[in-house]
Design an enzyme around this catalytic site. Structure first.
Site, mmCIF file in Angstrom:
data_model
loop_
_atom_site.group_PDB
_atom_site.id
_atom_site.type_symbol
_atom_site.label_atom_id
_atom_site.label_comp_id
_atom_site.label_asym_id
_atom_site.label_seq_id
_atom_site.Cartn_x
_atom_site.Cartn_y
_atom_site.Cartn_z
ATOM 1 N N CYS A 1 2.282 5.785 -6.753
ATOM 2 C CA CYS A 1 1.615 5.185 -5.596
ATOM 3 C C CYS A 1 2.061 3.739 -5.405
ATOM 4 C CB CYS A 1 0.105 5.275 -5.818
ATOM 5 S SG CYS A 1 -0.888 4.275 -4.709
ATOM 6 N N CYS B 1 -0.730 1.176 -5.261
ATOM 7 C CA CYS B 1 -1.314 1.032 -6.608
ATOM 8 C C CYS B 1 -0.475 0.071 -7.445
ATOM 9 C CB CYS B 1 -1.371 2.381 -7.325
ATOM 10 S SG CYS B 1 -2.426 3.610 -6.536
#
Length: 144
Positions: free
Chosen positions: A69, A72
């Site tokens: 991600c 993230c």
């Protein structure tokens, strides 16, 4: 009034009782003698997640994330910086949703990154999306 707090060691996961007045003195674990606060988020797995959430007397902020991600990965250094700013009054932890899919399902994580704040064993607030360190700190303080 109870002036001691239960804190879960980020290293050996033992529960420690620490006088609240000693929080700022960088207390060590009574079992493994490592620092109870490192200024870094604790990586949690299903094996120790409940211990940290239910046995800690301070709030625990969990970042549900995944290595693939982009947002993230972008937020990770900000989350680590927030740990330095919020400890010892809040424990910051990370859960890799790829490795801990059962935890993700249990907490109905639908998008990542998702921050979930736990107090007294239960989730009290949730925020989806990447945030900077100052925004993370502000959001957590608004929940207290």
């Amino acid at each position: 009034m109870n002036d001691s707090l239960h804190l879960v060691c980020p290293h050996c996961h033992a529960v420690n009782r620490v006088p609240a007045a000693r929080l700022a003195e960088r207390p060590n674990c009574g079992q493994c003698h490592q620092p109870l606060f490192t200024g870094q988020p604790v990586e949690l797995t299903a094996a120790h997640f409940a211990q940290h959430i239910t046995r800690s007397d301070i709030p625990v902020l969990v970042d549900f994330w995944a290595p693939w991600c982009g947002p993230c990965r972008m937020m990770a250094p900000h989350f680590a910086q927030a740990a330095k700013l919020l400890e010892p009054h809040v424990r910051l932890a990370k859960v890799n949703t790829e490795e801990e899919q059962a935890l993700s399902a249990q907490y109905h994580i639908r998008s990542i990154p998702t921050l979930a704040l736990f107090k007294g064993g239960g989730e009290v607030a949730r925020q989806a999306g990447a945030m900077g360190a100052a925004d993370i700190v502000r959001w957590v303080q608004a929940q207290r």
